[in-house]
Design an enzyme around this catalytic site. Structure first.
Site, PDB file in Angstrom:
ATOM      1  N   ASN A  12       0.874  -1.180   0.000  1.00  0.00           N
ATOM      2  CA  ASN A  12       0.000   0.000   0.000  1.00  0.00           C
ATOM      3  C   ASN A  12       0.906   1.224   0.000  1.00  0.00           C
ATOM      4  O   ASN A  12       1.522   1.538   1.014  1.00  0.00           O
ATOM      5  CB  ASN A  12      -0.898  -0.038   1.243  1.00  0.00           C
ATOM      6  CG  ASN A  12      -1.699   1.248   1.412  1.00  0.00           C
ATOM      7  OD1 ASN A  12      -1.755   2.078   0.503  1.00  0.00           O
ATOM      8  ND2 ASN A  12      -2.318   1.408   2.573  1.00  0.00           N
ATOM      9  N   TRP A  13       0.983   1.882  -1.148  1.00  0.00           N
ATOM     10  CA  TRP A  13       1.906   3.021  -1.262  1.00  0.00           C
ATOM     11  C   TRP A  13       1.377   4.288  -0.613  1.00  0.00           C
ATOM     12  O   TRP A  13       2.081   5.285  -0.508  1.00  0.00           O
ATOM     13  CB  TRP A  13       2.250   3.271  -2.742  1.00  0.00           C
ATOM     14  CG  TRP A  13       3.153   2.234  -3.326  1.00  0.00           C
ATOM     15  CD1 TRP A  13       3.669   1.130  -2.702  1.00  0.00           C
ATOM     16  CD2 TRP A  13       3.675   2.207  -4.665  1.00  0.00           C
ATOM     17  NE1 TRP A  13       4.473   0.426  -3.565  1.00  0.00           N
ATOM     18  CE2 TRP A  13       4.496   1.067  -4.779  1.00  0.00           C
ATOM     19  CE3 TRP A  13       3.527   3.035  -5.776  1.00  0.00           C
ATOM     20  CZ2 TRP A  13       5.163   0.734  -5.961  1.00  0.00           C
ATOM     21  CZ3 TRP A  13       4.181   2.715  -6.959  1.00  0.00           C
ATOM     22  CH2 TRP A  13       4.997   1.571  -7.051  1.00  0.00           C
ATOM     23  N   LYS A  14       0.100   4.269  -0.232  1.00  0.00           N
ATOM     24  CA  LYS A  14      -0.506   5.466   0.395  1.00  0.00           C
ATOM     25  C   LYS A  14      -0.275   6.679  -0.511  1.00  0.00           C
ATOM     26  O   LYS A  14      -0.278   6.528  -1.730  1.00  0.00           O
ATOM     27  CB  LYS A  14       0.025   5.653   1.821  1.00  0.00           C
ATOM     28  CG  LYS A  14      -0.119   4.359   2.642  1.00  0.00           C
ATOM     29  CD  LYS A  14       0.115   4.538   4.120  1.00  0.00           C
ATOM     30  CE  LYS A  14      -0.050   3.190   4.828  1.00  0.00           C
ATOM     31  NZ  LYS A  14       0.031   3.286   6.288  1.00  0.00           N
ATOM     32  N   HIS A  95      -9.353   1.422   5.158  1.00  0.00           N
ATOM     33  CA  HIS A  95      -8.064   1.612   5.849  1.00  0.00           C
ATOM     34  C   HIS A  95      -8.263   2.573   7.022  1.00  0.00           C
ATOM     35  O   HIS A  95      -9.066   3.508   6.935  1.00  0.00           O
ATOM     36  CB  HIS A  95      -7.020   2.162   4.876  1.00  0.00           C
ATOM     37  CG  HIS A  95      -5.632   2.092   5.443  1.00  0.00           C
ATOM     38  ND1 HIS A  95      -5.167   3.003   6.358  1.00  0.00           N
ATOM     39  CD2 HIS A  95      -4.642   1.196   5.247  1.00  0.00           C
ATOM     40  CE1 HIS A  95      -3.928   2.667   6.701  1.00  0.00           C
ATOM     41  NE2 HIS A  95      -3.588   1.578   6.044  1.00  0.00           N
ATOM     42  N   GLU A  97      -6.585   4.936   8.024  1.00  0.00           N
ATOM     43  CA  GLU A  97      -6.353   6.354   7.691  1.00  0.00           C
ATOM     44  C   GLU A  97      -7.595   6.964   7.038  1.00  0.00           C
ATOM     45  O   GLU A  97      -7.854   8.165   7.185  1.00  0.00           O
ATOM     46  CB  GLU A  97      -5.107   6.470   6.803  1.00  0.00           C
ATOM     47  CG  GLU A  97      -3.842   6.234   7.636  1.00  0.00           C
ATOM     48  CD  GLU A  97      -2.685   5.593   6.887  1.00  0.00           C
ATOM     49  OE1 GLU A  97      -2.675   5.622   5.645  1.00  0.00           O
ATOM     50  OE2 GLU A  97      -1.796   5.030   7.558  1.00  0.00           O
ATOM     51  N   GLU A 166      -5.156  -4.704  10.695  1.00  0.00           N
ATOM     52  CA  GLU A 166      -4.114  -3.702  10.892  1.00  0.00           C
ATOM     53  C   GLU A 166      -4.360  -2.964  12.205  1.00  0.00           C
ATOM     54  O   GLU A 166      -5.156  -2.015  12.239  1.00  0.00           O
ATOM     55  CB  GLU A 166      -4.119  -2.690   9.740  1.00  0.00           C
ATOM     56  CG  GLU A 166      -3.856  -3.293   8.382  1.00  0.00           C
ATOM     57  CD  GLU A 166      -3.239  -2.276   7.423  1.00  0.00           C
ATOM     58  OE1 GLU A 166      -2.197  -2.608   6.844  1.00  0.00           O
ATOM     59  OE2 GLU A 166      -3.773  -1.168   7.276  1.00  0.00           O
ATOM     60  N   GLY A 172       3.031   2.167  10.861  1.00  0.00           N
ATOM     61  CA  GLY A 172       4.058   3.197  10.736  1.00  0.00           C
ATOM     62  C   GLY A 172       4.827   3.468  12.018  1.00  0.00           C
ATOM     63  O   GLY A 172       5.514   4.478  12.132  1.00  0.00           O
ATOM     64  N   SER A 211       3.634  -2.259  10.263  1.00  0.00           N
ATOM     65  CA  SER A 211       5.083  -2.390  10.483  1.00  0.00           C
ATOM     66  C   SER A 211       5.651  -3.742  10.062  1.00  0.00           C
ATOM     67  O   SER A 211       6.585  -4.247  10.702  1.00  0.00           O
ATOM     68  CB  SER A 211       5.436  -2.075  11.937  1.00  0.00           C
ATOM     69  OG  SER A 211       5.145  -0.709  12.234  1.00  0.00           O
TER      70      SER A 211
HETATM   71  P1  13P Z   1       3.302   0.313   7.605  1.00  0.00           P
HETATM   72  O1  13P Z   1       3.749  -0.980   6.973  1.00  0.00           O
HETATM   73  O2  13P Z   1       4.040   1.512   7.107  1.00  0.00           O
HETATM   74  O3  13P Z   1       3.222   0.210   9.086  1.00  0.00           O
HETATM   75  O4  13P Z   1       1.784   0.553   7.087  1.00  0.00           O
HETATM   76  C1  13P Z   1       0.864  -0.458   7.225  1.00  0.00           C
HETATM   77  C2  13P Z   1      -0.349  -0.069   6.488  1.00  0.00           C
HETATM   78  O5  13P Z   1      -1.081   0.817   6.882  1.00  0.00           O
HETATM   79  C3  13P Z   1      -0.649  -0.787   5.237  1.00  0.00           C
HETATM   80  O6  13P Z   1      -1.942  -0.531   4.793  1.00  0.00           O
END
Ligand code: 13P
Length: 254
Positions: A12-14, A95, A97, A166, A172, A211
């Site tokens: 997931n590149w966000k 997600h 976020e 998650e 993160g 993570s």
């Molecule tokens: P990280 O791997 O950066 O913790 O992010 C996880 C995430 O939100 C994947 O959707």
């Protein structure tokens, strides 16, 4: 492409990546050919979906969100049909976020998941508790309620559905739950999926996200009911992402 038995490793590149990132996508795609026992995909920002699909032959390409409606006066939004038209195979929905920063409710997430399935996309539906919810001993209750409220109830579900667990506090942060806590949560998610979907719920892939890095991937992927990983930061370079894909592949070889 249904490859339910294979580990599913999704980047997931966000909100990261301009055209220069296509080099990473190409490198991931080339290497994926060496790991036929792992299903590999990336979800780039929407601006790169078409170009990523064009640059990559093997890997899955997906969106990070979609609107529940097919079209209309929704400035800034992108429908599932548009993602499909741009070459996406799947989309992430729900997600944390999106839930937190865009105020998405379980009902919103459910509508998005149903729209995505209706458009012929696979769905990765994210759930997870906050740190205070875990500290209060509510993690499984919270995640169970999220699943009840946001799992799609339409044709195509659950065959094209994956769930990503998650924990919000692990995203993160470099912190991951213990193997025991991951195992307990994935077991609880499985039970909920079977309650919701019957037999079909037994085949839904449950990914872990939060993570995931090269150095913890093998341990996390070996946990019962962990069918893959949703990877944020470590998916932004081909090198670190492929190390996770490699960990999934060697697990399979064991
Ligand atoms: P990280 O791997 O950066 O913790 O992010 C996880 C995430 O939100 C994947 O959707």
């Amino acid at each position: 492409m249904e490859m339910a038995g294979l580990p599913y490793i999704v980047g997931n590149w966000k909100m990261n990546g301009t055209r220069a990132m296509l080099n990473e996508a190409r490198a991931i795609d080339r290497a994926a050919a060496r790991f036929p026992k792992v299903q590999v995909a990336v979800a780039p920002p929407a601006t790169l979906i078409y170009r990523t699909r064009d640059a990559a032959a093997i890997i899955g390409v997906g969106g990070q969100d979609c609107h529940a409606e097919e079209s209309g006066a929704f400035t800034g939004d992108i429908s599932a049909q548009m993602l499909k038209d741009a070459g996406a195979d799947f989309t992430i929905v729900g997600h944390s976020e999106r839930r937190t920063l865009h105020g998405e409710s379980d009902a919103d997430v459910k509508a998005k998941a149903e729209a995505a399935l209706g458009a012929g996309l696979g769905v990765i539906l994210c759930v997870g508790e906050t740190e205070s919810q875990r500290d209060a001993g509510e993690a499984e209750t919270v995640v169970g309620a999220q699943l009840e409220g946001s799992c799609p109830r339409v044709d195509g579900a659950p065959e094209k559905l994956s769930v990503a667990y998650e924990p919000v506090w692990a995203i993160g942060t470099g912190r991951v739950p213990s193997v025991e806590d991951v195992a307990a949560m994935h077991k609880a998610i499985r039970a909920k999926l079977v309650a919701l979907y019957g037999e079909g719920g037994a085949d839904v892939r449950i990914l872990y996200g939060g993570s995931v890095k090269a150095d913890n991937a093998a341990e996390l992927l070996a946990v019962p009911e962990v069918g893959g990983a949703l990877v944020g930061g470590a998916s932004l370079s081909a090198e670190s992402f492929l190390a996770i894909v490699g960990a999934a592949a060697s697990l399979d070889a064991d």
